[in-house]
Design a protein around this motif. Structure first.
Motif, short mmCIF file in Angstrom:
data_model
loop_
_atom_site.label_atom_id
_atom_site.label_comp_id
_atom_site.label_asym_id
_atom_site.label_seq_id
_atom_site.Cartn_x
_atom_site.Cartn_y
_atom_site.Cartn_z
N PHE A 82 5.37 8.45 -6.11
CA PHE A 82 3.92 8.50 -5.99
C PHE A 82 3.46 7.97 -4.63
CE2 PHE A 82 -0.31 6.54 -7.00
CZ PHE A 82 -0.99 7.73 -7.26
N TRP A 83 4.08 6.89 -4.18
CA TRP A 83 3.72 6.32 -2.89
C TRP A 83 4.02 7.29 -1.75
CZ3 TRP A 83 6.75 4.75 1.36
CH2 TRP A 83 6.06 4.01 2.34
N CYS A 86 1.31 9.80 -1.70
CA CYS A 86 0.04 9.20 -1.28
C CYS A 86 -0.02 8.98 0.23
CB CYS A 86 -0.18 7.88 -2.02
SG CYS A 86 -0.63 8.08 -3.75
N LYS A 87 1.13 8.79 0.85
CA LYS A 87 1.15 8.64 2.32
C LYS A 87 0.60 9.89 2.98
CE LYS A 87 5.47 7.72 3.13
NZ LYS A 87 6.67 7.41 3.94
N THR A 89 -1.42 12.34 1.25
CA THR A 89 -2.65 12.87 0.66
C THR A 89 -3.76 11.87 0.46
OG1 THR A 89 -1.80 12.50 -1.59
CG2 THR A 89 -1.28 14.61 -0.56
N GLY A 90 -3.48 10.60 0.59
CA GLY A 90 -4.52 9.60 0.37
C GLY A 90 -3.93 8.23 0.12
N PHE A 92 -2.70 4.73 -1.59
CA PHE A 92 -1.99 4.33 -2.79
C PHE A 92 -2.79 3.27 -3.53
CE2 PHE A 92 0.81 1.28 -4.89
CZ PHE A 92 1.61 2.10 -5.68
N HIS A 93 -2.93 3.43 -4.84
CA HIS A 93 -3.58 2.41 -5.65
C HIS A 93 -2.71 2.15 -6.88
CE1 HIS A 93 -6.37 0.25 -8.23
NE2 HIS A 93 -7.16 0.08 -7.18
N HIS A 96 -3.34 3.83 -10.27
CA HIS A 96 -3.29 5.28 -10.36
C HIS A 96 -1.97 5.82 -10.92
CE1 HIS A 96 -6.70 5.87 -7.18
NE2 HIS A 96 -7.08 5.18 -8.24
N TRP A 164 2.01 18.02 -4.10
CA TRP A 164 2.38 17.43 -5.38
C TRP A 164 3.31 18.33 -6.17
CZ3 TRP A 164 0.74 12.58 -6.94
CH2 TRP A 164 -0.27 11.99 -6.16
#
Length: 216
Positions: A82-83, A86-87, A89-90, A92-93, A96, A164
Protein backbone atom coordinates in the motif's frame (compact mmCIF):
# COMPACT_ATOMS: atom_id res chain seq x y z
CA UNK A 1 -17.29 1.46 -6.75
CA UNK A 2 -16.66 -1.93 -8.27
CA UNK A 3 -18.92 -4.92 -8.67
CA UNK A 4 -18.03 -8.47 -9.44
CA UNK A 5 -20.66 -11.04 -10.27
CA UNK A 6 -20.00 -14.81 -10.16
CA UNK A 7 -16.26 -14.34 -10.40
CA UNK A 8 -16.28 -11.97 -13.38
CA UNK A 9 -15.36 -8.33 -13.35
CA UNK A 10 -16.17 -6.69 -16.67
CA UNK A 11 -18.60 -3.73 -16.58
CA UNK A 12 -20.83 -5.47 -19.12
CA UNK A 13 -21.32 -8.40 -16.77
CA UNK A 14 -21.87 -6.16 -13.75
CA UNK A 15 -25.61 -6.04 -14.38
CA UNK A 16 -25.01 -4.23 -17.67
CA UNK A 17 -24.01 -0.99 -15.98
CA UNK A 18 -21.73 1.40 -17.83
CA UNK A 19 -18.78 3.11 -16.24
CA UNK A 20 -20.60 6.43 -16.66
CA UNK A 21 -23.57 5.11 -14.68
CA UNK A 22 -21.38 3.79 -11.88
CA UNK A 23 -19.66 7.14 -11.49
CA UNK A 24 -22.78 9.28 -11.27
CA UNK A 25 -24.26 10.28 -7.93
CA UNK A 26 -22.84 7.36 -5.99
CA UNK A 27 -23.89 7.28 -2.35
CA UNK A 28 -24.05 4.47 0.18
CA UNK A 29 -27.86 4.45 0.04
CA UNK A 30 -28.22 4.50 -3.74
CA UNK A 31 -25.53 1.87 -4.26
CA UNK A 32 -27.02 -0.54 -1.71
CA UNK A 33 -30.46 -0.03 -3.24
CA UNK A 34 -29.18 -0.80 -6.74
CA UNK A 35 -27.51 -4.02 -5.61
CA UNK A 36 -30.67 -5.16 -3.86
CA UNK A 37 -32.86 -4.27 -6.82
CA UNK A 38 -31.02 -6.59 -9.21
CA UNK A 39 -33.31 -9.56 -9.80
CA UNK A 40 -32.11 -10.94 -13.14
CA UNK A 41 -29.21 -12.70 -11.44
CA UNK A 42 -29.50 -15.42 -8.78
CA UNK A 43 -26.98 -13.52 -6.66
CA UNK A 44 -24.71 -10.48 -6.70
CA UNK A 45 -21.15 -10.20 -5.43
CA UNK A 46 -19.91 -6.76 -4.40
CA UNK A 47 -16.23 -6.33 -3.53
CA UNK A 48 -15.44 -3.38 -1.28
CA UNK A 49 -12.44 -2.05 0.62
CA UNK A 50 -13.11 -2.13 4.35
CA UNK A 51 -11.63 1.35 4.68
CA UNK A 52 -14.85 2.78 3.22
CA UNK A 53 -17.09 1.30 5.91
CA UNK A 54 -19.05 4.04 7.68
CA UNK A 55 -21.42 2.88 10.41
CA UNK A 56 -23.27 6.21 10.29
CA UNK A 57 -24.28 5.50 6.67
CA UNK A 58 -24.71 1.74 6.88
CA UNK A 59 -27.01 0.97 9.77
CA UNK A 60 -27.70 -2.54 11.05
CA UNK A 61 -30.93 -2.81 9.06
CA UNK A 62 -29.01 -2.19 5.84
CA UNK A 63 -26.08 -4.42 6.81
CA UNK A 64 -28.47 -7.27 7.60
CA UNK A 65 -29.61 -7.35 3.97
CA UNK A 66 -26.18 -8.60 2.85
CA UNK A 67 -23.92 -11.57 3.60
CA UNK A 68 -20.53 -10.26 4.69
CA UNK A 69 -17.34 -12.20 3.96
CA UNK A 70 -13.72 -11.18 4.37
CA UNK A 71 -10.43 -11.45 2.46
CA UNK A 72 -7.39 -10.78 4.63
CA UNK A 73 -3.68 -10.47 3.94
CA UNK A 74 -0.63 -10.34 6.18
CA UNK A 75 -0.01 -6.67 7.09
CA UNK A 76 3.71 -7.22 6.50
CA UNK A 77 2.74 -7.50 2.83
CA UNK A 78 -0.39 -5.35 2.72
CA UNK A 79 1.01 -2.23 4.33
CA UNK A 80 4.30 -2.27 2.42
CA UNK A 81 2.48 -2.74 -0.87
CA UNK A 82 0.00 0.00 0.00
CA UNK A 83 2.82 2.40 0.85
CA UNK A 84 4.55 1.74 -2.49
CA UNK A 85 1.39 2.65 -4.38
CA UNK A 86 0.73 5.69 -2.19
CA UNK A 87 4.17 7.06 -3.11
CA UNK A 88 2.87 7.34 -6.68
CA UNK A 89 -0.77 8.25 -6.15
CA UNK A 90 -1.04 10.17 -2.90
CA UNK A 91 -0.14 10.34 0.75
CA UNK A 92 0.03 7.31 3.01
CA UNK A 93 -2.35 7.24 5.96
CA UNK A 94 -2.27 4.35 8.47
CA UNK A 95 -6.05 4.17 8.80
CA UNK A 96 -6.48 3.69 5.08
CA UNK A 97 -5.21 0.10 5.14
CA UNK A 98 -8.58 -0.91 6.59
CA UNK A 99 -7.76 -3.43 9.33
CA UNK A 100 -9.54 -1.43 12.02
CA UNK A 101 -12.66 -1.10 9.89
CA UNK A 102 -12.62 -4.78 8.97
CA UNK A 103 -12.61 -5.74 12.64
CA UNK A 104 -15.67 -3.54 13.12
CA UNK A 105 -17.49 -5.14 10.18
CA UNK A 106 -16.75 -8.57 11.62
CA UNK A 107 -18.27 -7.43 14.90
CA UNK A 108 -21.36 -6.20 13.05
CA UNK A 109 -21.72 -9.48 11.15
CA UNK A 110 -21.52 -11.39 14.43
CA UNK A 111 -24.14 -9.15 16.03
CA UNK A 112 -26.43 -10.00 13.11
CA UNK A 113 -25.92 -13.70 13.71
CA UNK A 114 -24.01 -14.20 10.47
CA UNK A 115 -21.18 -16.73 10.25
CA UNK A 116 -17.79 -15.07 9.93
CA UNK A 117 -16.33 -16.34 6.65
CA UNK A 118 -12.68 -15.37 6.12
CA UNK A 119 -10.20 -16.22 3.38
CA UNK A 120 -6.51 -15.44 3.66
CA UNK A 121 -4.80 -14.22 0.47
CA UNK A 122 -1.80 -16.53 0.91
CA UNK A 123 -4.14 -19.53 1.13
CA UNK A 124 -5.85 -18.47 -2.08
CA UNK A 125 -2.51 -18.18 -3.87
CA UNK A 126 -1.24 -21.50 -2.49
CA UNK A 127 -4.31 -23.47 -3.61
CA UNK A 128 -6.91 -21.32 -5.33
CA UNK A 129 -9.18 -24.23 -6.31
CA UNK A 130 -9.42 -25.45 -2.72
CA UNK A 131 -9.83 -21.92 -1.30
CA UNK A 132 -12.61 -20.90 -3.67
CA UNK A 133 -14.39 -24.23 -3.34
CA UNK A 134 -14.30 -23.80 0.44
CA UNK A 135 -15.57 -20.25 0.12
CA UNK A 136 -18.41 -21.22 -2.21
CA UNK A 137 -19.43 -24.03 0.10
CA UNK A 138 -19.42 -21.66 3.07
CA UNK A 139 -21.69 -19.12 1.37
CA UNK A 140 -23.87 -21.65 -0.46
CA UNK A 141 -22.87 -20.80 -4.02
CA UNK A 142 -21.79 -23.08 -6.86
CA UNK A 143 -18.07 -23.32 -7.62
CA UNK A 144 -16.83 -23.15 -11.20
CA UNK A 145 -13.30 -23.54 -12.62
CA UNK A 146 -13.52 -20.11 -14.29
CA UNK A 147 -13.02 -18.59 -10.86
CA UNK A 148 -9.39 -19.78 -10.78
CA UNK A 149 -8.19 -18.85 -14.29
CA UNK A 150 -9.02 -16.10 -16.77
CA UNK A 151 -7.71 -14.14 -19.72
CA UNK A 152 -5.85 -10.86 -19.05
CA UNK A 153 -8.30 -7.99 -19.03
CA UNK A 154 -8.48 -4.35 -18.01
CA UNK A 155 -12.06 -3.40 -17.10
CA UNK A 156 -12.83 0.17 -18.05
CA UNK A 157 -13.52 1.05 -14.43
CA UNK A 158 -9.87 0.23 -13.59
CA UNK A 159 -8.45 2.88 -15.92
CA UNK A 160 -8.87 5.61 -13.32
CA UNK A 161 -6.62 3.67 -10.91
CA UNK A 162 -4.28 1.88 -13.32
CA UNK A 163 -1.35 1.78 -10.87
CA UNK A 164 -3.50 -0.12 -8.39
CA UNK A 165 -4.57 -2.79 -10.87
CA UNK A 166 -1.51 -3.26 -13.08
CA UNK A 167 -0.71 -6.76 -11.84
CA UNK A 168 -4.34 -7.84 -11.74
CA UNK A 169 -4.97 -6.62 -15.30
CA UNK A 170 -2.13 -8.75 -16.68
CA UNK A 171 -2.88 -11.79 -14.54
CA UNK A 172 -4.28 -15.13 -15.68
CA UNK A 173 -4.76 -16.69 -12.26
CA UNK A 174 -3.79 -16.49 -8.60
CA UNK A 175 -0.01 -16.29 -8.40
CA UNK A 176 2.55 -14.82 -6.00
CA UNK A 177 3.63 -11.22 -6.72
CA UNK A 178 6.45 -10.90 -9.23
CA UNK A 179 8.50 -8.80 -6.80
CA UNK A 180 9.75 -9.92 -3.40
CA UNK A 181 7.50 -8.85 -0.54
CA UNK A 182 10.45 -8.26 1.81
CA UNK A 183 13.35 -6.66 0.00
CA UNK A 184 15.97 -4.15 1.03
CA UNK A 185 13.75 -1.17 0.33
CA UNK A 186 13.74 1.31 3.19
CA UNK A 187 10.34 1.98 4.73
CA UNK A 188 9.57 5.02 6.91
CA UNK A 189 8.75 4.53 10.61
CA UNK A 190 5.02 5.09 10.07
CA UNK A 191 4.88 2.05 7.79
CA UNK A 192 6.57 -0.19 10.36
CA UNK A 193 4.36 1.23 13.12
CA UNK A 194 1.24 0.61 11.04
CA UNK A 195 2.28 -2.99 10.40
CA UNK A 196 2.74 -3.60 14.12
CA UNK A 197 -0.60 -1.96 14.93
CA UNK A 198 -2.44 -4.14 12.41
CA UNK A 199 -0.88 -7.45 13.40
CA UNK A 200 -3.15 -8.19 16.41
CA UNK A 201 -6.27 -7.72 14.28
CA UNK A 202 -4.86 -9.80 11.45
CA UNK A 203 -3.77 -12.59 13.77
CA UNK A 204 -7.23 -12.75 15.32
CA UNK A 205 -8.93 -12.94 11.94
CA UNK A 206 -6.34 -15.39 10.61
CA UNK A 207 -7.10 -17.80 13.44
CA UNK A 208 -10.73 -17.86 12.28
CA UNK A 209 -10.11 -18.23 8.55
CA UNK A 210 -11.27 -21.09 6.35
CA UNK A 211 -8.39 -23.56 6.34
CA UNK A 212 -7.59 -27.06 5.25
CA UNK A 213 -7.98 -29.83 7.77
CA UNK A 214 -4.86 -31.81 8.60
CA UNK A 215 -4.12 -34.39 5.94
CA UNK A 216 -6.30 -32.73 3.28
Amino acid sequence: YQRRVHGYNSPEKAHGMSIEHLQQNRTYATQCAEILEQTEKPFSFSKEMSYYYDASKLDLTTMAKFRHTFLIRDPEKTVRSFWRICKKTGGFHPDHVGFRQMKEIVRVAESLGQPVIILDADDVIADSAWALQAYCEAVGLPFCEEMTAWNPETPEIWNKWSDWHKDAASSTGFKPPARAEHDDEAFPPEVIETIEACKPIYNELYSRRLHKQAGV
